[in-house]
Design a protein around this motif. Structure first.
Motif, short mmCIF file in Angstrom:
data_model
loop_
_atom_site.label_atom_id
_atom_site.label_comp_id
_atom_site.label_asym_id
_atom_site.label_seq_id
_atom_site.Cartn_x
_atom_site.Cartn_y
_atom_site.Cartn_z
N LEU A 130 0.82 -1.21 0.00
CA LEU A 130 0.00 0.00 0.00
C LEU A 130 0.86 1.26 0.00
N THR A 131 2.00 1.19 0.68
CA THR A 131 2.91 2.34 0.68
C THR A 131 3.50 2.57 -0.71
N ALA A 132 3.88 1.48 -1.37
CA ALA A 132 4.45 1.58 -2.71
C ALA A 132 3.44 2.12 -3.72
N MET A 133 2.18 1.79 -3.50
CA MET A 133 1.12 2.26 -4.40
C MET A 133 0.65 3.68 -4.05
N ASN A 134 1.27 4.24 -2.99
CA ASN A 134 0.95 5.61 -2.57
C ASN A 134 -0.53 5.78 -2.23
N VAL A 135 -1.07 4.79 -1.54
CA VAL A 135 -2.48 4.85 -1.12
C VAL A 135 -2.59 5.73 0.12
N GLY A 136 -3.52 6.67 0.11
CA GLY A 136 -3.68 7.61 1.21
C GLY A 136 -4.33 6.96 2.42
#
Length: 230
Positions: A130-136
């Motif tokens: 989720l961090t790599a996908m830049n999910v807020g």
């Protein structure tokens, strides 16, 4: 066992008084759980995924509130809703609405605390993705709640069990008024004290059956989800 036979007869013949109590109990408990879900799920997920000053204290308080004495909650709601209380103008004391509010206050900490633990465990697994996908933050909460939806059934069951089995809180804020605020648990206590054992036993049997049906349904859903995932 004549009382037991009479209890079954009340259930089978569809005794009006018995089923009026059952319908009210289900309406109050399910409404309270629904409110608790709306509040508790996002609250638990937020505590699992965010870091802020006072977070640890809030988690400790939330866990403490899981074991909050029901009569204390009932007394608090009573004081708030009484004529001299700050919310007395609403005029909802000794109504099903007051009972729903009191039960929701009991259930919210349970659902929120169990949700926090479930989502926090899942976050450790999906953190990198989720961090790599830049999910807020809001996206993380929605994603993890959805992914853990079957696991959260346990939290919902715990909440419903707390609400459905409650006596003291609904007795204080509802008044146990016949045909209006009398639930399964308060009716069992009253009818047992009056010696009306068939009605008390009939209500007890229905309460046990409801819990069994809900748990069986939850088990079936979880088994289906695990089979589908496998």
């Amino acid at each position: 066992m004549p009382d037991g036979l009479d209890a079954w007869q009340l259930i089978i013949t569809g005794d009006a008084a018995l089923y009026t109590i059952v319908r009210l109990s289900l309406a109050v408990s399910l409404s309270a759980v629904a409110i608790a879900v709306v509040v508790g799920l996002p609250l638990g997920a937020m505590l699992a995924l965010t870091r802020f000053r006072g977070r640890t204290l809030l988690i400790v308080l939330l866990n403490c509130f899981m074991g909050l004495p029901p009569v204390v909650v009932g007394l608090t709601v009573f004081l708030l809703l009484s004529r001299s209380g700050p919310l007395g103008v609403l005029g909802i004391l000794f109504t099903p609405v007051a009972m729903i509010i009191a039960q929701a206050l009991l259930v919210v900490p349970i659902i929120a605390a169990l949700t926090r633990q479930t989502v926090e465990d899942l976050w450790r697994e999906y953190c990198d993705e989720l961090t790599a996908m830049n999910v807020g933050p809001s996206g993380r909460i929605a994603t993890l709640l959805w992914d853990s939806r079957f696991g959260l059934i346990t939290a919902l069951l715990a909440g419903f069990g707390r609400a459905a089995a409650e006596v003291g809180t609904v007795m204080i804020v509802g008044g146990n008024i016949d045909g209006f605020t009398r639930t399964i648990t308060t009716a069992i206590a009253l009818e047992t004290s009056k010696g009306n054992l068939p009605l008390a036993m009939g209500l007890g049997l229905i309460l046990i059956a409801l819990i069994l049906v809900i748990n069986a349904a939850a088990w079936a859903v979880r088994a289906w989800s695990e089979q589908k995932a496998g």
